[in-house]
Design a protein around this motif. Structure first.
Motif, PDB file in Angstrom:
ATOM      1  N   SER A 116       6.790   0.953  -1.521  1.00 32.18           N
ATOM      2  CA  SER A 116       5.432   0.660  -1.976  1.00 32.18           C
ATOM      3  C   SER A 116       5.228   1.072  -3.425  1.00 32.18           C
ATOM      4  O   SER A 116       4.530   0.399  -4.174  1.00 32.18           O
ATOM      5  CB  SER A 116       4.410   1.369  -1.088  1.00 32.18           C
ATOM      6  N   TYR A 177      -1.059   5.269  10.059  1.00 35.23           N
ATOM      7  CA  TYR A 177      -0.974   4.052  10.868  1.00 35.23           C
ATOM      8  C   TYR A 177       0.100   4.201  11.935  1.00 35.23           C
ATOM      9  O   TYR A 177       1.065   4.960  11.776  1.00 35.23           O
ATOM     10  CB  TYR A 177      -0.657   2.849   9.977  1.00 35.23           C
ATOM     11  N   ALA A 256      -0.686   4.594   4.967  1.00 39.88           N
ATOM     12  CA  ALA A 256      -1.415   3.335   4.822  1.00 39.88           C
ATOM     13  C   ALA A 256      -0.746   2.380   3.843  1.00 39.88           C
ATOM     14  O   ALA A 256      -0.687   1.173   4.092  1.00 39.88           O
ATOM     15  CB  ALA A 256      -2.850   3.620   4.377  1.00 39.88           C
ATOM     16  N   ILE A 257      -0.240   2.907   2.730  1.00 37.95           N
ATOM     17  CA  ILE A 257       0.337   2.024   1.719  1.00 37.95           C
ATOM     18  C   ILE A 257       1.569   1.302   2.248  1.00 37.95           C
ATOM     19  O   ILE A 257       1.801   0.125   1.958  1.00 37.95           O
ATOM     20  CB  ILE A 257       0.675   2.814   0.426  1.00 37.95           C
ATOM     21  N   GLU A 260       0.555  -1.550   4.697  1.00 40.00           N
ATOM     22  CA  GLU A 260       0.186  -2.808   4.037  1.00 40.00           C
ATOM     23  C   GLU A 260       1.409  -3.689   3.829  1.00 40.00           C
ATOM     24  O   GLU A 260       1.370  -4.899   4.052  1.00 40.00           O
ATOM     25  CB  GLU A 260      -0.497  -2.513   2.698  1.00 40.00           C
ATOM     26  N   LYS A 263       2.821  -5.102   7.235  1.00 40.81           N
ATOM     27  CA  LYS A 263       2.044  -6.173   7.865  1.00 40.81           C
ATOM     28  C   LYS A 263       2.639  -7.550   7.585  1.00 40.81           C
ATOM     29  O   LYS A 263       2.395  -8.504   8.322  1.00 40.81           O
ATOM     30  CB  LYS A 263       0.597  -6.127   7.366  1.00 40.81           C
ATOM     31  N   LYS A 264       3.409  -7.630   6.504  1.00 40.33           N
ATOM     32  CA  LYS A 264       3.992  -8.912   6.123  1.00 40.33           C
ATOM     33  C   LYS A 264       5.341  -9.165   6.809  1.00 40.33           C
ATOM     34  O   LYS A 264       5.933 -10.224   6.635  1.00 40.33           O
ATOM     35  CB  LYS A 264       4.165  -8.958   4.600  1.00 40.33           C
ATOM     36  N   SER A 320      -5.512   4.855  -0.188  1.00 41.89           N
ATOM     37  CA  SER A 320      -5.775   3.492   0.283  1.00 41.89           C
ATOM     38  C   SER A 320      -5.984   3.492   1.779  1.00 41.89           C
ATOM     39  O   SER A 320      -5.371   4.264   2.515  1.00 41.89           O
ATOM     40  CB  SER A 320      -4.599   2.569  -0.086  1.00 41.89           C
TER      41      SER A 320
END
Length: 321
Positions: A116, A177, A256-257, A260, A263-264, A320
């Protein structure tokens, strides 16, 4: 009249000092020759002249490359100033407007935020101030590399280095998460996902020196809360972490970072853990804390503004959601 020291320096040409600067920054003669677009023998000849002028070896040959001597560490900053002055003269004399090239920074980063951080650096609006950055994974040998100036600084959980280095707290992630494959039965517990629900499934963690290399916070929580943990396993790389989630039916935590970015990834699902569950997990002491680690020497190859940009970048994405 010139004194003896100035006479010796006056015999050096600008190119020799450029060789010194470039060699100090990358540690390899062949790489230096490529960057300066000259032959390797020319770099070797320049290094011979530099050694004779300063009456010092300047660089020791090591398995990982050329390591600067203490005198080289002292010479680096004034030689950089000289090279910047020469570049400024060229800009005025020849109407050149290209920005001065910054030295490539070598930064060791804990794996939990490595990918990230690379993305954030590439997308940052002040790329010209950041310059080129080579990221390395912070591991057992990183402290020695930092001590030998083969790394510029680190971003890590590891606070065992306080006596040797400057350690500056950057911050802790505001949220945690849960990650598992998209079809995992753990998602049936939403929206009231609890730590006790996670304990019923194989748990996986990415080992990070200075944080969970002795015991993971989730295992500590289960012991203190008298919760039976189905199974716990660890991996040492993000690739192994992903494969384990996909093939072993495990669940895991991540900041969290990183969520993100995950998720892809097809087949992987991430969901935020409720704030009260995060508080139960970490309590007052077990929250992961990221530190900026640097040598105590004043001869850093990075400016205060460059350092501040990177620290602010990490601090921002720890917050974030």
């Amino acid at each position: 009249m010139l004194n003896q020291s100035l006479k010796k320096l006056a015999e050096l040409d600008v190119f020799c000092l450029l060789v010194f600067k470039t060699l100090y920054e990358n540690g390899h003669a062949n790489t230096t020759a490529n960057e300066l677009q000259v032959s390797a023998p020319k770099v070797s000849r320049s290094l011979t002249i530099l050694r004779a002028t300063f009456n010092d070896e300047l660089f020791y040959r090591r398995q990982q490359g050329l390591k600067p001597t203490p005198l080289s560490d002292l010479l680096y900053e004034p030689i950089c100033h000289f090279c910047r002055s020469v570049a400024a003269i060229g800009q005025v004399a020849f109407n050149e407007v290209e920005p001065l090239e910054l030295p490539t920074l070598n930064i060791a980063v804990t794996q939990s935020i490595m990918s990230s951080l690379a993305i954030k650096i590439s997308q940052h609006s002040s790329c010209e101030l950041l310059g080129q950055i080579r990221l390395h994974c912070w591991g057992g040998g990183s402290a020695e590399l930092l001590r030998n100036n083969e790394l510029d600084f680190g971003i890590t959980f590891d606070t065992s280095l306080t006596s040797d280095f400057n350690c500056e707290l950057i911050g802790s992630p505001d949220s945690i998460y849960v990650a598992a494959r998209a079809q995992h039965e753990i998602w049936q517990s939403l929206p009231d996902l609890r730590l006790e629900d996670l304990a019923k499934h194989p748990f996986l963690y990415l080992e990070s020196k200075g944080f969970n290399d002795k015991i993971d916070p989730f295992e500590m929580y289960c012991r203190s809360a008298n919760v039976t943990l189905e199974k716990i396993d660890k991996v040492s790389s993000r690739e192994a972490w992903f494969c384990h989630l996909m093939t072993m039916g495990s669940v895991a935590f991540l900041p969290a970072i990183e969520a993100e970015a995950c998720k892809k990834i097809s087949g992987l699902r991430t969901e935020a853990l409720a704030a009260e569950q995060v508080k139960l997990l970490h309590g007052d002491r077990m929250s992961p804390k990221y530190y900026f680690i640097e040598n105590k020497t004043i001869n850093h190859r990075y400016t205060a503004s460059r350092k501040a940009l990177i620290i602010q970048m990490v601090s921002d994405f720890l917050k974030s959601k």
